[in-house]
Design a protein around this motif. Structure first.
Motif, short mmCIF file in Angstrom:
data_model
loop_
_atom_site.label_atom_id
_atom_site.label_comp_id
_atom_site.label_asym_id
_atom_site.label_seq_id
_atom_site.Cartn_x
_atom_site.Cartn_y
_atom_site.Cartn_z
N UNK A 1 32.59 30.04 43.45
CA UNK A 1 31.45 30.94 43.61
C UNK A 1 31.79 32.14 44.49
N UNK A 2 30.89 33.08 44.59
CA UNK A 2 31.06 34.21 45.51
C UNK A 2 31.12 33.69 46.95
N UNK A 3 31.91 34.38 47.75
CA UNK A 3 32.08 33.95 49.13
C UNK A 3 30.79 33.94 49.93
N UNK A 4 29.87 34.85 49.59
CA UNK A 4 28.60 34.93 50.32
C UNK A 4 27.76 33.67 50.15
N UNK A 5 28.07 32.84 49.15
CA UNK A 5 27.29 31.63 48.89
C UNK A 5 27.88 30.39 49.56
N UNK A 6 28.98 30.58 50.31
CA UNK A 6 29.66 29.44 50.94
C UNK A 6 29.35 29.35 52.42
N UNK A 7 29.42 28.15 52.93
CA UNK A 7 29.25 27.89 54.36
C UNK A 7 30.63 27.60 54.95
N UNK A 8 31.21 28.62 55.60
CA UNK A 8 32.57 28.51 56.09
C UNK A 8 32.70 27.66 57.35
N UNK A 9 31.58 27.15 57.86
CA UNK A 9 31.66 26.21 58.98
C UNK A 9 32.30 24.90 58.54
N UNK A 10 32.48 24.72 57.22
CA UNK A 10 33.14 23.53 56.70
C UNK A 10 34.64 23.52 57.02
N UNK A 11 35.19 24.68 57.40
CA UNK A 11 36.62 24.75 57.74
C UNK A 11 36.79 24.35 59.20
N UNK A 12 37.00 23.07 59.42
CA UNK A 12 37.07 22.53 60.79
C UNK A 12 38.43 21.96 61.14
N UNK A 13 39.30 21.79 60.15
CA UNK A 13 40.63 21.26 60.41
C UNK A 13 41.43 22.28 61.22
N UNK A 14 42.10 21.82 62.27
CA UNK A 14 42.75 22.79 63.17
C UNK A 14 43.78 23.65 62.47
N UNK A 15 44.43 23.12 61.43
CA UNK A 15 45.41 23.92 60.70
C UNK A 15 44.80 25.10 59.98
N UNK B 1 28.74 17.28 46.56
CA UNK B 1 28.60 17.46 48.01
C UNK B 1 29.94 17.81 48.68
N UNK B 2 31.05 17.71 47.95
CA UNK B 2 32.37 18.07 48.51
C UNK B 2 32.82 19.47 48.08
N UNK B 3 32.08 20.07 47.14
CA UNK B 3 32.54 21.33 46.57
C UNK B 3 32.58 22.47 47.60
N UNK B 4 31.60 22.55 48.50
CA UNK B 4 31.58 23.66 49.46
C UNK B 4 32.86 23.69 50.28
N UNK B 5 33.24 22.54 50.83
CA UNK B 5 34.46 22.51 51.64
C UNK B 5 35.69 22.84 50.79
N UNK B 6 35.74 22.30 49.57
CA UNK B 6 36.88 22.58 48.69
C UNK B 6 36.97 24.07 48.38
N UNK B 7 35.83 24.70 48.09
CA UNK B 7 35.85 26.13 47.78
C UNK B 7 36.24 26.97 48.99
N UNK B 8 35.77 26.57 50.17
CA UNK B 8 36.16 27.29 51.39
C UNK B 8 37.67 27.22 51.59
N UNK B 9 38.23 26.04 51.34
CA UNK B 9 39.68 25.89 51.47
C UNK B 9 40.41 26.70 50.40
N UNK B 10 39.87 26.73 49.21
CA UNK B 10 40.50 27.53 48.16
C UNK B 10 40.45 29.02 48.49
N UNK B 11 39.37 29.47 49.10
CA UNK B 11 39.30 30.86 49.55
C UNK B 11 40.40 31.14 50.57
N UNK B 12 40.57 30.23 51.52
CA UNK B 12 41.61 30.41 52.55
C UNK B 12 42.99 30.42 51.91
#
Length: 576
Positions: free
Chosen positions: A462-476, A542-553
């Protein structure tokens, strides 16, 4: 409107450090030294050093920026930061300034933590394009002159080219790519005969050097250079020659020089040139130089290349080995004596050592190519055949050679392991192969994701504006953003800044090793992250948001690899 501009500006490290320093110092930064001393305050002369960006995984667990307690003690009694100052620090804003989430004074100093979800969103949501190019555009014309490719007097070939000279060619090629990215118009000198052995050799390394038809000549410019030197006010006349001894071999060329050699050599007093022209940093022992044929050819090539520049004044950057530095200084001063007024700088490379044996550039490339093919066959077996694998081995060999010769500070020596029983490993954090392998892993990841989409396992990103990037919590994840994506544009700026630096003499020192080291470090941290984290998880909503945030990164990281490799003229390997 001002807020919109600030929010849309790419986040940078330097503006953040300056903003934090300004907040910590307050009005002290505007007070003169004398009044500060009278009031008892000690002023730190370099505001940038009040704060340090953290980079290690250990320190990034608790802070992103630190003002050490020693610095706090220079500004405030007992290092106690007043509440009003702390409030300013925690509310810093401005163009390019990273958002601050909090801060506290601890034993080690004042530590500040960035609002990481906001930073992830700012960098990734709209695409990371602005983070993959220099933060500022430059103008000007730079001629990259490589003495190793000029005749002396015979034209060099891959079988006569030394490893030290190969290092200078690769460095010139890298500098050209970096400077072009910053907006400079870049030309290469000398022009090589097309289809020559040297041009073909350089092409096999991915170097697109300037070429001309084999029957092309530069005789008209050579005659112009000869005439200019013959009429130079720095030419030594017959009456002066008896009082002086030659300052060493220069170069020269053409009919006029031959006539001079019959009657008495054409000689130029180089010491007078650099003294009267105010040239700094030249060897005082240059003395008087006898002009020979190859020097006139060299100068005519320089004259031709700078004539093609679109600006009146160009910068000629002579990329030379330490063994050839004295001769190149002679050439540079001779060019000035002929009337050239372009800025000239010298980028000098240390030697390349191969303990136990001697290899030419051609032998070295052949050795590395053979080792790369053997290593690939051991890992991938019979599939290593055909044009696709030939191209992969060629690029991987070029990457190996470039990282071996460019990962060291350019003034320092490079020692190569060229024992034939050695080999080029396709595993472990070692240089070009490791970097290219990890770039290929990113391509494989996205190929796997696309196949999952085709099978109906995953939805489209999805578009980045629709994601919650607080899901990126892994220190790496933060380490990859904060140490690599955000700082990259400022890394690209540095070569142009060093070239524009006034003063300091003929030599210029540029941190040409930084891109290679950056890529190796990035690959280590990415590899560590990738081995720990399963990016493409179960196809559960329920796992897609985190997966998409990681794919954006990771998509931004893939583009970062492409951008950095492009400065080394290395195409990415998309499959291994």
């Amino acid at each position: 409107m001002e807020n919109i501009e600030e929010e849309s500006s790419p986040l940078r490290i330097s503006p953040t450090v300056r903003a934090l320093s300004s907040a910590l110092r307050g009005k002290r930064q505007h007070v003169s030294d004398s009044s500060d001393r009278e009031s008892g305050d000690r002023v730190f002369p370099e505001p940038e050093k009040l704060w340090f960006k953290e980079s290690s995984a250990k320190n990034l667990r608790s802070r992103d920026f630190l003002s050490p307690s020693t610095m706090l003690n220079t500004l405030y009694a007992d290092g106690q930061v007043p509440p009003a100052v702390m409030s300013r620090v925690l509310s810093v804003r401005g163009s390019g300034v990273l958002p601050v989430a909090g801060g506290e004074v601890m034993a080690e100093g004042l530590r500040v933590r960035v609002d990481r979800p906001a930073a992830f969103g700012a960098v990734l949501a709209g695409g990371a394009t602005e983070y993959l190019k220099p933060s500022c555009e430059n103008q000007g014309c730079v001629v990259l002159n490589c003495p190793a490719l000029h005749p002396k007097p015979n034209a060099p070939t891959p079988d006569t080219l030394t490893l030290g000279q190969l290092r200078t060619i690769l460095l010139a090629d890298h500098m050209g790519a970096l400077l072009r990215r910053q907006g400079y118009t870049v030309s290469y000198c000398p022009t090589l005969p097309e289809d020559s052995d040297m041009a073909t050799f350089l092409q096999s390394l991915g170097i697109d050097w300037s070429t001309a038809p084999a029957n092309w000549t530069n005789e008209e410019r050579e005659e112009k250079i000869e005439e200019a030197l013959a009429n130079s006010p720095y030419r030594e006349r017959e009456t002066e020659r008896g009082r002086r001894t030659s300052g060493g071999g220069g170069g020269g060329g053409g009919r006029k020089v031959e006539e001079e050699e019959n009657e008495g050599a054409l000689r130029i007093n180089l010491k007078r040139v650099f003294q009267e022209e105010g040239l700094l940093g030249y060897d005082p022992s240059l003395g008087t130089c006898t002009v020979h044929r190859d020097s006139v050819s060299h100068l005519a090539q320089l004259d031709r290349t700078t004539a093609d520049c679109t600006v009146a004044m160009a910068t000629a950057l002579h990329v030379t080995s330490c063994q050839d530095e004295f001769r190149q200084q002679q050439i540079a001063v001779l060019w000035r004596a002929s009337g050239a007024t372009h800025t000239q700088r010298h980028l000098v490379c240390g030697p390349v050592k191969t303990p136990g044996c001697h290899l030419t550039a051609a032998q070295y490339l052949q050795l590395r190519r053979g080792q790369m093919k053997e290593a690939s066959e051991m890992k991938y077996g019979d599939q290593v055949e055909g044009q696709t694998w030939d191209d992969i081995i060629r690029v991987m060999t070029s990457a190996t050679v470039r990282f071996e010769l460019l990962s060291t500070v350019h003034t320092s020596p490079v020692t190569l392991d060229v024992q034939r029983e050695g080999g080029v490993s396709t595993k472990g954090p070692r240089g070009g192969v490791f970097v290219m392998y990890n770039c290929a892993r990113l391509h494989t990841l996205f190929d796997s994701y696309e196949r999952g989409v085709e099978k109906g396992l995953y939805p489209e990103i999805p578009e980045g504006s629709k994601l919650d990037f607080s899901a990126l919590k892994e220190e790496g994840e933060w380490l990859l953003l904060f140490n690599y994506l955000i700082p990259f544009s400022e890394l690209l700026d540095q070569s142009g800044q060093a070239l524009d630096c006034e003063g300091g003499g003929a030599r210029v020192n540029i941190r040409t090793e930084q891109i290679c080291k950056f890529l190796v470090s990035l690959s280590k941290d990415f590899s560590s992250y990738y081995n720990r984290v399963h990016v493409l998880g179960e196809p559960l909503p329920h796992l897609f948001n985190q997966m998409f945030c990681r794919l954006y990164l990771l998509r931004a990281l893939r583009e970062l690899y492409h951008s950095a490799l492009d400065t080394l003229n290395l195409p990415p390997i998309r499959q291994l």
